[in-house]
Write a protein that holds these residues in place. Sequence first.
Motif, PDB file in Angstrom:
ATOM      1  N   TYR B 270     -26.173  12.589   5.095  1.00  0.00           N
ATOM      2  CA  TYR B 270     -25.409  11.697   4.220  1.00  0.00           C
ATOM      3  C   TYR B 270     -24.230  12.462   3.668  1.00  0.00           C
ATOM      4  N   SER B 271     -23.193  11.744   3.343  1.00  0.00           N
ATOM      5  CA  SER B 271     -22.004  12.370   2.784  1.00  0.00           C
ATOM      6  C   SER B 271     -21.474  11.523   1.644  1.00  0.00           C
ATOM      7  N   LYS B 272     -21.395  12.158   0.479  1.00  0.00           N
ATOM      8  CA  LYS B 272     -20.873  11.435  -0.689  1.00  0.00           C
ATOM      9  C   LYS B 272     -19.360  11.620  -0.812  1.00  0.00           C
ATOM     10  N   ASP B 273     -18.839  12.412   0.092  1.00  0.00           N
ATOM     11  CA  ASP B 273     -17.410  12.731   0.024  1.00  0.00           C
ATOM     12  C   ASP B 273     -16.588  11.652   0.716  1.00  0.00           C
ATOM     13  N   GLU B 274     -16.858  10.398   0.364  1.00  0.00           N
ATOM     14  CA  GLU B 274     -16.174   9.283   1.036  1.00  0.00           C
ATOM     15  C   GLU B 274     -15.490   8.423  -0.013  1.00  0.00           C
ATOM     16  N   ALA B 275     -14.387   7.850   0.354  1.00  0.00           N
ATOM     17  CA  ALA B 275     -13.711   6.899  -0.519  1.00  0.00           C
ATOM     18  C   ALA B 275     -13.272   5.720   0.335  1.00  0.00           C
ATOM     19  N   LYS B 276     -13.418   4.535  -0.232  1.00  0.00           N
ATOM     20  CA  LYS B 276     -13.105   3.313   0.511  1.00  0.00           C
ATOM     21  C   LYS B 276     -11.801   2.734  -0.013  1.00  0.00           C
ATOM     22  N   VAL B 277     -10.931   2.362   0.904  1.00  0.00           N
ATOM     23  CA  VAL B 277      -9.674   1.714   0.514  1.00  0.00           C
ATOM     24  C   VAL B 277      -9.652   0.321   1.139  1.00  0.00           C
ATOM     25  N   THR B 278      -9.401  -0.692   0.330  1.00  0.00           N
ATOM     26  CA  THR B 278      -9.326  -2.051   0.865  1.00  0.00           C
ATOM     27  C   THR B 278      -7.928  -2.627   0.623  1.00  0.00           C
ATOM     28  N   LEU B 279      -7.317  -3.097   1.685  1.00  0.00           N
ATOM     29  CA  LEU B 279      -6.030  -3.778   1.558  1.00  0.00           C
ATOM     30  C   LEU B 279      -6.316  -5.273   1.555  1.00  0.00           C
ATOM     31  N   VAL B 280      -6.024  -5.908   0.443  1.00  0.00           N
ATOM     32  CA  VAL B 280      -6.370  -7.317   0.277  1.00  0.00           C
ATOM     33  C   VAL B 280      -5.235  -8.193   0.810  1.00  0.00           C
ATOM     34  N   LYS B 281      -5.624  -9.149   1.620  1.00  0.00           N
ATOM     35  CA  LYS B 281      -4.681 -10.136   2.165  1.00  0.00           C
ATOM     36  C   LYS B 281      -3.509  -9.486   2.896  1.00  0.00           C
ATOM     37  N   VAL B 282      -3.872  -8.739   3.913  1.00  0.00           N
ATOM     38  CA  VAL B 282      -2.856  -8.192   4.815  1.00  0.00           C
ATOM     39  C   VAL B 282      -2.429  -9.294   5.767  1.00  0.00           C
ATOM     40  N   GLU B 283      -1.163  -9.342   6.070  1.00  0.00           N
ATOM     41  CA  GLU B 283      -0.708 -10.346   7.036  1.00  0.00           C
ATOM     42  C   GLU B 283      -1.412 -10.133   8.368  1.00  0.00           C
ATOM     43  N   ASP B 284      -1.928 -11.159   8.927  1.00  0.00           N
ATOM     44  CA  ASP B 284      -2.708 -11.026  10.167  1.00  0.00           C
ATOM     45  C   ASP B 284      -1.807 -11.245  11.371  1.00  0.00           C
ATOM     46  N   LYS B 285      -1.065 -10.224  11.727  1.00  0.00           N
ATOM     47  CA  LYS B 285      -0.149 -10.355  12.860  1.00  0.00           C
ATOM     48  C   LYS B 285      -0.110  -9.044  13.652  1.00  0.00           C
ATOM     49  N   PRO B 286       0.315  -9.086  14.895  1.00  0.00           N
ATOM     50  CA  PRO B 286       0.288  -7.871  15.720  1.00  0.00           C
ATOM     51  C   PRO B 286       1.099  -6.745  15.082  1.00  0.00           C
ATOM     52  N   GLY B 287       0.575  -5.550  15.205  1.00  0.00           N
ATOM     53  CA  GLY B 287       1.318  -4.380  14.727  1.00  0.00           C
ATOM     54  C   GLY B 287       0.975  -3.952  13.320  1.00  0.00           C
ATOM     55  N   VAL B 288       0.148  -4.763  12.630  1.00  0.00           N
ATOM     56  CA  VAL B 288      -0.141  -4.420  11.238  1.00  0.00           C
ATOM     57  C   VAL B 288      -0.975  -3.137  11.134  1.00  0.00           C
ATOM     58  N   ALA B 289      -1.905  -2.963  12.051  1.00  0.00           N
ATOM     59  CA  ALA B 289      -2.737  -1.753  12.024  1.00  0.00           C
ATOM     60  C   ALA B 289      -1.879  -0.511  12.175  1.00  0.00           C
ATOM     61  N   ALA B 290      -0.893  -0.584  13.053  1.00  0.00           N
ATOM     62  CA  ALA B 290      -0.006   0.560  13.250  1.00  0.00           C
ATOM     63  C   ALA B 290       0.770   0.858  11.970  1.00  0.00           C
ATOM     64  N   ARG B 291       1.171  -0.220  11.262  1.00  0.00           N
ATOM     65  CA  ARG B 291       1.935  -0.010  10.034  1.00  0.00           C
ATOM     66  C   ARG B 291       1.082   0.600   8.921  1.00  0.00           C
ATOM     67  N   ILE B 307     -12.653  -1.258   9.129  1.00  0.00           N
ATOM     68  CA  ILE B 307     -13.160  -2.623   9.356  1.00  0.00           C
ATOM     69  C   ILE B 307     -12.021  -3.601   9.092  1.00  0.00           C
ATOM     70  N   GLN B 308     -11.840  -4.485  10.039  1.00  0.00           N
ATOM     71  CA  GLN B 308     -10.855  -5.536   9.807  1.00  0.00           C
ATOM     72  C   GLN B 308     -11.607  -6.856   9.812  1.00  0.00           C
ATOM     73  N   ASN B 309     -11.587  -7.536   8.664  1.00  0.00           N
ATOM     74  CA  ASN B 309     -12.332  -8.793   8.569  1.00  0.00           C
ATOM     75  C   ASN B 309     -11.681  -9.874   9.431  1.00  0.00           C
ATOM     76  N   VAL B 310     -12.495 -10.813   9.780  1.00  0.00           N
ATOM     77  CA  VAL B 310     -11.971 -11.964  10.512  1.00  0.00           C
ATOM     78  C   VAL B 310     -11.132 -12.782   9.533  1.00  0.00           C
ATOM     79  N   SER B 311     -10.028 -13.198  10.008  1.00  0.00           N
ATOM     80  CA  SER B 311      -9.100 -13.936   9.163  1.00  0.00           C
ATOM     81  C   SER B 311      -9.666 -15.320   8.845  1.00  0.00           C
ATOM     82  N   ASP B 312      -9.556 -15.712   7.559  1.00  0.00           N
ATOM     83  CA  ASP B 312     -10.035 -17.037   7.159  1.00  0.00           C
ATOM     84  C   ASP B 312      -9.053 -18.113   7.593  1.00  0.00           C
ATOM     85  N   ASP B 313      -7.814 -17.827   7.309  1.00  0.00           N
ATOM     86  CA  ASP B 313      -6.797 -18.865   7.462  1.00  0.00           C
ATOM     87  C   ASP B 313      -5.874 -18.615   8.655  1.00  0.00           C
ATOM     88  N   GLY B 314      -6.151 -17.526   9.394  1.00  0.00           N
ATOM     89  CA  GLY B 314      -5.277 -17.205  10.520  1.00  0.00           C
ATOM     90  C   GLY B 314      -3.983 -16.558  10.107  1.00  0.00           C
TER      91      GLY B 314
END
Lengths: 419, 419
Positions: B270-291, B307-314
């Motif tokens: 186990y490793s406690k040396d982890e931090a989670k970052v969440t980007l809320v409501k990222v535009e769901d379009k090609p190239g966003v992961a690269a940005r 993890i990239q969640n499935v888009s609710d609204d597309g």
Amino acid sequence: MARLVMKFGGTSVADIERIRNVAQHVKREVDAGHQVAVVVSAMAGTTNQLVTWARETAPLHDAREYDTIVASGEQVTIALLSIELQRIGISARSWLGWQIPIRTDGAHGAARIQEIDGTELISRLEQGQVAVVAGFQGLGPDNRITTLGRGGSDTSAVAIAAAIGADLCDIYTDVDGVYTTDPRIVAKARKLDKISYEEMLEMASLGAKVLQTRSVELAMVHRVRLQVRSSFDAPDAPWGAYGAGANGPGTLVCDEDEIVEQQVVSGIAYSKDEAKVTLVKVEDKPGVAARVFGPLADNSINVDMIIQNVSDDGKSTDMTFTVPQAELHRAEDVIRKAQKEIGCKEVKTDTNVVKVSIIGIGMRSHAGVAKTMFQTLAEKGINIQAITTSEIKVSVLIGSEYTELAVRALHTAYGLDAE
Amino acid sequence: MARLVMKFGGTSVADIERIRNVAQHVKREVDAGHQVAVVVSAMAGTTNQLVTWARETAPLHDAREYDTIVASGEQVTIALLSIELQRIGISARSWLGWQIPIRTDGAHGAARIQEIDGTELISRLEQGQVAVVAGFQGLGPDNRITTLGRGGSDTSAVAIAAAIGADLCDIYTDVDGVYTTDPRIVAKARKLDKISYEEMLEMASLGAKVLQTRSVELAMVHRVRLQVRSSFDAPDAPWGAYGAGANGPGTLVCDEDEIVEQQVVSGIAYSKDEAKVTLVKVEDKPGVAARVFGPLADNSINVDMIIQNVSDDGKSTDMTFTVPQAELHRAEDVIRKAQKEIGCKEVKTDTNVVKVSIIGIGMRSHAGVAKTMFQTLAEKGINIQAITTSEIKVSVLIGSEYTELAVRALHTAYGLDAE
């Protein structure tokens, strides 16, 4: 522009604050346009800790491993000083003995420097980089670290100065120069502006602790101009600011040709590290001296003064000699073992003696110098127990209770008192 | 007769008494007829003192000078250990990095070993001399001392073992081996007799602090058999006394071919040396992961799980990733600067997470291993926030308050509990 070696001992780099002070000394010379190589010792105390560890591990230990341990002390200070110099904007890098390399013989713990190739150092100095060199250490023929033994950092500094053709080798120490005699004894002792190598050698070997004998010898051989000066006061004037030929802040140890007005007597030295051995009623026959001093020499015991009294009865005589106090015990052992062969009645020892010396290159050309010494001591009622002389010194052995009286009287008699 | 490398860390050589203990470990192997090279670190505490001096002198300092300073620590211990070995009648000599030499690249402070010529060491070993080698240090292309950075002494030991063709590299540490999981959490944790390089790498990089990742990587490349064992208990039996193929006192890290009975899951890390970052409501379009991940990579920030969640609204989605806690601050800066370009509403961070992993080379040939993990966690009501897998491990990110519960449950579920 000049090329300088600046040497700082262990107390001058004892902590970070003092290392910063050393860096300021270096900066002063660099700012004046000089090329600088610095030679430093280990932080005061560090070497003792390292030596203690080695001894605690095993009282008898491999000198090569011991050298590896103690050489680590300088390794730390050269890098700390380089970091500090860089911090204040001066280009600098550290040099370990094996990196230059400073080649020595294989006598670990007391190695002698054999060769230093100064090419790389000179090239860096000419590019404006300060060379921070580890004192006290070198590289042996076995590719292992050697140390130079006691006073080794002074010797390193002189050797580096010779290798890079330095104009001056400044030895920063806790005193501001070489005095006519010990200022703790004679309040009117004067700081000498200049002193010749030969005189300094006599002063050093006779108990003036300012410079190690070896470093002065090396300086004399390579004609390296040495200056003894204080690391604690920080005069603003860099080297050369005193004008050509003018005196620097300390004492210059140099060739006698550089000393225009030679004193008949330049200084009075004394050494309490003497012990007197008297062999009572030695048979007065040929070969007896060989039977006494042969075994002492075989045991590497350093005999200094020797007096053989005139025989009263033609059959026996008293024979007296001196040895360093540290060697008295061994000397006694050697003599007692050979006592039968020597044929003496009794062996007496006395550590309550001091050797007082007058030193001066002017003695060569002046008669009557010794006479003044004997007269002065006689006037004070001081009995002379033994005498030795060399071209530039006269030493007498007297009772140690007369030390201060004798040194002060001689200092006055030879006109050395400060006004 | 075998050729062994024995590595001892700073706490094992913290004072003269402990150095004597290390010498006894060496003596045991020498007496059994083995050839021994010992690799040691600096005395515990010494390195800290040296680092403090360097930092006190200047917070930003020349890495080359820093290396010169800290490498002096090992210089002292190798010579002290050599003296102690000689004292107890064992032929030994110390070897500094530059004497062998251990050639590294020029990355001062984090140098990588490039080449070790073992010829001279092997010749000495064959003559019955123990080689005492300074860990952590080498010689750079600039002829200056380099250090290998954190965990460097383990790496030195493995590299020396490879260079001299050692049969075994024993890493003496403060634990007696590698456990199925952290014994402080799971009382029923078992010491492993053997573990493969691949598993150990996963264990090491996932927070089991026994061995440095770099040293395991190097051991794997050069097929150096490593044993993790305790320097505090001193079993009398030398290497080989356990019989051919039998287990030693510690844990052997070796090629998987040497492990006859492969566990499906060998350990839980186990490793406690982890931090989670969440980007809320990222535009769901090609190239966003690269940005998002481009700028992070440009800043050398090590992103682990994504993890990239499935888009609710597309149109928009939430994107979550983890970074080491030490890099969270920098990661946030980078993301906030790029926030407009990324086109996300909000950036949320969470350090209240732990990564729990199951590791085992047997996973390759067994299906359903992950399923057991997910089921076990579900039964305990633990929510999985992210998952990553490799050929021989499955990791999940969970709330850190579930650490002990999860590790214990998984340890039992995979049949690792000691009887």
